[in-house]
Design an enzyme around this catalytic site. Sequence first.
Site, mmCIF file in Angstrom:
data_model
loop_
_atom_site.group_PDB
_atom_site.id
_atom_site.type_symbol
_atom_site.label_atom_id
_atom_site.label_comp_id
_atom_site.label_asym_id
_atom_site.label_seq_id
_atom_site.Cartn_x
_atom_site.Cartn_y
_atom_site.Cartn_z
ATOM 1 N N HIS A 72 0.828 -1.204 0.000
ATOM 2 C CA HIS A 72 0.000 0.000 0.000
ATOM 3 C C HIS A 72 0.866 1.259 0.000
ATOM 4 O O HIS A 72 1.990 1.265 0.506
ATOM 5 C CB HIS A 72 -0.933 -0.002 1.202
ATOM 6 C CG HIS A 72 -2.033 -1.010 1.090
ATOM 7 N ND1 HIS A 72 -3.076 -1.077 1.986
ATOM 8 C CD2 HIS A 72 -2.266 -2.007 0.192
ATOM 9 C CE1 HIS A 72 -3.893 -2.054 1.646
ATOM 10 N NE2 HIS A 72 -3.416 -2.638 0.565
ATOM 11 N N GLU A 74 0.710 4.005 1.688
ATOM 12 C CA GLU A 74 1.087 4.504 3.006
ATOM 13 C C GLU A 74 2.316 3.763 3.529
ATOM 14 O O GLU A 74 3.228 4.366 4.101
ATOM 15 C CB GLU A 74 -0.067 4.339 4.004
ATOM 16 C CG GLU A 74 -1.349 5.036 3.619
ATOM 17 C CD GLU A 74 -2.316 4.153 2.845
ATOM 18 O OE1 GLU A 74 -3.531 4.334 3.016
ATOM 19 O OE2 GLU A 74 -1.869 3.284 2.077
ATOM 20 N N CYS A 100 -6.670 1.781 5.043
ATOM 21 C CA CYS A 100 -7.232 0.544 5.583
ATOM 22 C C CYS A 100 -6.814 0.409 7.050
ATOM 23 O O CYS A 100 -5.990 1.176 7.554
ATOM 24 C CB CYS A 100 -6.749 -0.657 4.757
ATOM 25 S SG CYS A 100 -4.994 -1.064 4.981
ATOM 26 N N CYS A 103 -2.951 -0.254 7.521
ATOM 27 C CA CYS A 103 -2.155 0.955 7.289
ATOM 28 C C CYS A 103 -2.362 1.959 8.417
ATOM 29 O O CYS A 103 -1.412 2.610 8.861
ATOM 30 C CB CYS A 103 -2.495 1.579 5.938
ATOM 31 S SG CYS A 103 -1.769 0.673 4.545
#
Length: 160
Positions: A72, A74, A100, A103
């Site tokens: 991801h 992040e 999410c 994260c």
Amino acid sequence: MTRKRIPWKQYFMMQALVIAQRSTCDRALVGSVLVKDKRILSTGYNGSVSGQDHCDDVGHQLVDGHCVRTIHSEMNSLISCAKNGVSTDDTEIYVTHFPCYNCTKHLLQAGVIKINYYYDYHDSPLAIQLLRDSGVPYEQIKLDRQFVEELAHKLEDGSD
């Protein structure tokens, strides 16, 4: 007459939106910008492990309806800081999609003190509760189209 400059929040969010265009998983083009004291520390986008196949090239690797081939955005922002010895304490993140749960946990553990996002995207009730319990604010950032259109106009007609 003084030209109105783009506000910082919109400036960083526009950066995240541009960075998202490098994503290699078309299920969600996500970009993020990690900021401290109005300075960009790192950026990230959804992408495969360096040197590995990309979803856009070979397809998605799905587990329980989620693509697990990519890291991801992040996390890529945090990893970039870790690799370069940059502290993430007291930072803010600007991310195109609401983070999410996983994260969100990592961002909080890394010292992120505010989450700014553009899209409401599968907002996890667990992530929202964790943010509330931790006292970490989150804010949806909207863009003033004036800045986007002004730039596009200048680029198209070559004026400065």
